[in-house]
Write a protein that holds these residues in place. Structure first.
Motif, mmCIF file in Angstrom:
data_model
loop_
_atom_site.group_PDB
_atom_site.id
_atom_site.type_symbol
_atom_site.label_atom_id
_atom_site.label_comp_id
_atom_site.label_asym_id
_atom_site.label_seq_id
_atom_site.Cartn_x
_atom_site.Cartn_y
_atom_site.Cartn_z
ATOM 1 N N CYS A 179 -5.471 -23.228 14.714
ATOM 2 C CA CYS A 179 -4.309 -23.900 15.301
ATOM 3 C C CYS A 179 -3.683 -22.960 16.321
ATOM 4 C CB CYS A 179 -3.301 -24.319 14.228
ATOM 5 S SG CYS A 179 -2.684 -22.969 13.196
ATOM 6 N N HIS A 180 -2.654 -23.462 17.032
ATOM 7 C CA HIS A 180 -2.006 -22.676 18.093
ATOM 8 C C HIS A 180 -0.515 -22.968 18.120
ATOM 9 C CE1 HIS A 180 -5.936 -21.817 19.893
ATOM 10 N NE2 HIS A 180 -6.217 -23.092 19.762
ATOM 11 N N PHE A 181 0.283 -21.937 18.411
ATOM 12 C CA PHE A 181 1.717 -22.095 18.611
ATOM 13 C C PHE A 181 2.172 -21.465 19.925
ATOM 14 C CE2 PHE A 181 1.720 -21.703 13.739
ATOM 15 C CZ PHE A 181 1.479 -23.059 13.579
ATOM 16 N N PHE A 182 1.269 -21.245 20.873
ATOM 17 C CA PHE A 182 1.656 -20.647 22.140
ATOM 18 C C PHE A 182 2.395 -21.661 22.994
ATOM 19 C CE2 PHE A 182 -2.618 -22.343 22.899
ATOM 20 C CZ PHE A 182 -2.444 -23.056 24.071
ATOM 21 N N ASN A 183 3.189 -21.174 23.951
ATOM 22 C CA ASN A 183 3.849 -22.075 24.889
ATOM 23 C C ASN A 183 3.411 -21.755 26.312
ATOM 24 O OD1 ASN A 183 5.363 -19.901 25.861
ATOM 25 N ND2 ASN A 183 7.283 -20.562 24.917
ATOM 26 N N ALA A 184 4.029 -22.416 27.288
ATOM 27 C CA ALA A 184 3.580 -22.314 28.677
ATOM 28 C C ALA A 184 3.776 -20.925 29.264
ATOM 29 C CB ALA A 184 4.308 -23.342 29.539
ATOM 30 N N ALA A 185 4.665 -20.119 28.672
ATOM 31 C CA ALA A 185 4.863 -18.761 29.175
ATOM 32 C C ALA A 185 3.735 -17.830 28.762
ATOM 33 C CB ALA A 185 6.199 -18.204 28.673
ATOM 34 N N LEU A 187 6.648 -30.336 25.799
ATOM 35 C CA LEU A 187 6.393 -29.715 24.510
ATOM 36 C C LEU A 187 5.998 -28.250 24.690
ATOM 37 C CD1 LEU A 187 5.930 -30.014 21.400
ATOM 38 C CD2 LEU A 187 3.592 -30.663 21.938
ATOM 39 N N MET A 188 5.226 -27.965 25.734
ATOM 40 C CA MET A 188 4.772 -26.598 25.995
ATOM 41 C C MET A 188 5.894 -25.685 26.469
ATOM 42 S SD MET A 188 1.591 -26.272 25.231
ATOM 43 C CE MET A 188 1.143 -24.790 26.119
#
Length: 557
Positions: A54-60, A213-214
């Motif tokens: 799974c992933h919890f990264f965002n656009a930054a 969301l990102m």
């Protein structure tokens, strides 16, 4: 890097033609300033579940242009009009993503209570303000006042694409089409109406909501995941999210890896203490970064694994490298340093192993399991524990000769089987007796997002046949969600129960379902037995008062 990209992305897979293009499938992902998730499905199982992917990264955390081209805008267009809309939208979303997502260092300060976090209302306002700016840019692009190349390099969108996109949104906002004659002719109310139309459009809205969301805090993405999947399966015991490292391959900048590692370290503590789910992450290794600056990427890996409770390493070959046999200077040497260290320290590796999402035309094939098969022939790597992610679509057989790219023709990315990549994995496990090789079922969207009972039956039939031929004890497949990427799918909130039910309908016994849902992951991760990985995780949990009893439940006799 100076590499030419296929536009918008060359390597698009089976999942891409099945998703997104149905009205309202994600209409409730974001609403106003709060997440409004659909109700979770129910999944009652009397044993642990491990989500190994799974992933919890965002656009930054990834280059903005890469987020748009590589993650958000990789879906196939069903018709010429939609294709033109998406080409124009790609540029708009680059603007919409800018300067909103909290950088890793800023979220780290929040988690350590050294800075105030934005409220949900503030975040929503920042998202909408940036989307408003994006619509101003759209009007300028449609009027020929700006060039797409200012925002996205390269871009095949031309003025007609932006005119079509603006007219489409104006129609949905009930605005006269001629209102866009120069930015000065569009009032604030007009642009506000265009923003709302973009959010609520059946196709465009899916992209806008995913991009927004990102822009969330990583902790919020993790807690959204837990609200959906933990509430439907209380047995969810362990999650192992991955961070990424793409900025040497695709345009743009990203939060430094060390900052991302430190954020995930803090989140691991929060998730365990506040939600009762243990979280131990995968750190990214970039062989190009390592080749340019020997020791740099491996130093981050060692820091994450040895000091911050991380459990494994993530590799992403479609960026531009193979498991072994690379001609680009320094890549093989960098990978060999990683493999050697992982073997010596009992550290598992997960690699993207689907013909998809290559940074250049043809790069999707670099993820082929055949390259890993060649690597594992070397005796010194025989004990390397590998997970080849995204197993189960059997595209090379089902879609033989089709191009993986839908918007862009790329002959190098055609599905060329048989053999399917699943067959290659099976032969490597069974015929080569690589008992430490695994594959995960993350983002097996065919069993979730489509209503095609024929496709469901075909996938289950192929999965059953694969198990009988190569893995009769079901000791090499693992469960994963691929959240938050899965949030783009219809019925993504039912992924866990759909997968459990799909395995049962595929003829997988309860005992073998347990292998897939948790035992195999425990073996792959090195938690099933005493050893270096278990010792590291035990020490980490003791140091940060996270408890260690849960580890006993993952031991396998």
């Amino acid at each position: 890097m100076g590499d030419d990209w296929a536009d918008p992305v060359a390597a698009v897979t089976r999942r891409d033609v099945l998703r997104l293009f149905s009205a309202g499938m994600m209409a409730n992902v974001l609403s106003g300033c709060r997440h409004d998730w659909p109700p979770p499905g129910k999944c009652e199982v009397p044993y642990p579940i491990i989500d190994v992917h799974c992933h919890f990264f965002n656009a930054a955390d990834v280059p903005v242009a890469g987020v748009v081209r590589y993650l958000a805008l990789r879906e196939g267009a069903p018709d010429k009009k939609t294709s033109k809309l998406i080409k124009g939208l790609a540029v708009v979303l680059v603007v919409a993503l800018a300067d909103v997502a909290p950088e890793a260092k800023d979220e780290l300060a929040v988690l350590r209570k050294r800075a105030r976090r934005f409220s949900e209302a503030e975040l929503a306002r920042r998202r909408d303000e940036q989307l408003y700016k994006a619509m101003e840019v759209l009007i300028e692009l449609a009027n020929g006042e700006r060039s797409a190349s200012e925002f996205l390099q390269p871009s095949t969108a031309d003025r007609s694409d932006f005119e079509l996109l603006l007219s489409e949104l104006a129609d949905h906002a009930n605005l006269p089409r001629n209102f866009q004659k120069g930015l000065g002719g569009a009032s604030d109310e007009d642009i506000d109406a265009i923003v709302e139309a973009a959010k609520n459009h059946d196709i465009i809205g899916v992209y806008v909501r995913f991009v927004q969301l990102m822009q969330d805090y990583r902790k919020d993405l993790a807690e959204s995941y837990l609200r959906i999947y933990r509430s439907q399966c209380s047995a969810l015991s362990l999650i192992t999210p991955s961070i990424l490292d793409f900025d040497k391959w695709i345009p743009g900048k990203a939060s430094p890896q060390r900052d991302q590692i430190n954020v995930m370290h803090e989140m691991q503590q929060v998730v365990a203490k506040e939600h009762g789910v243990h979280m131990h992450s995968f750190v990214s290794f970039d062989p190009l970064r390592e080749a340019w600056d020997p020791g740099s990427s491996l130093k981050n890996v060692k820091y994450a694994i040895m000091c911050k409770g991380f459990i494994g390493v993530k590799l992403y070959p479609p960026m531009g490298f193979m498991a072994i046999g690379n001609t680009r200077s320094g890549i093989d040497a960098a990978l060999k340093r990683l493999y050697k260290w992982c073997c010596e320290n009992d550290v598992p590796i997960m690699a993207h192993a689907e013909n998809s999402l290559g940074a250049r035309c043809g790069n999707g094939n670099l993820a082929s399991p055949q390259h890993w098969r060649e690597l594992l022939k070397f005796d010194r790597y025989k004990n390397l524990r590998m997970n080849l992610a995204h197993f189960g679509g059997f595209d090379e057989n089902r879609r033989q000769g089709e191009e993986t790219g839908v918007l862009v023709n790329c002959i190098q990315d055609k599905f060329s089987g048989p053999p399917s990549w699943e067959q290659i994995i099976g032969e490597t496990i069974h015929d080569d007796r690589r008992l430490n090789l695994y594959a995960d079922l993350s983002y097996l969207s065919e069993l979730v997002s489509t209503t095609s009972t024929g496709l469901h039956y075909d996938i289950r039939k192929r999965l059953n046949a694969w198990l009988r031929a190569y893995d009769p004890d079901a000791r090499h497949l693992m469960f994963g969600t691929d959240w938050s990427m899965m949030s783009r799918e219809r019925n993504y909130n039912n992924y866990v129960p759909r997968m459990v039910d799909g395995l049962a309908q595929a003829g997988v016994s309860d005992n073998h379902r347990q292998n897939i849902l948790w035992r195999n992951a425990s073996r792959f991760l090195g938690l099933d037995r005493p050893g270096p990985t278990r010792d590291r995780i035990t020490a980490y949990c003791k140091e940060y008062e996270l408890g260690t009893d849960w580890l006993s439940a993952l031991a396998i006799a």
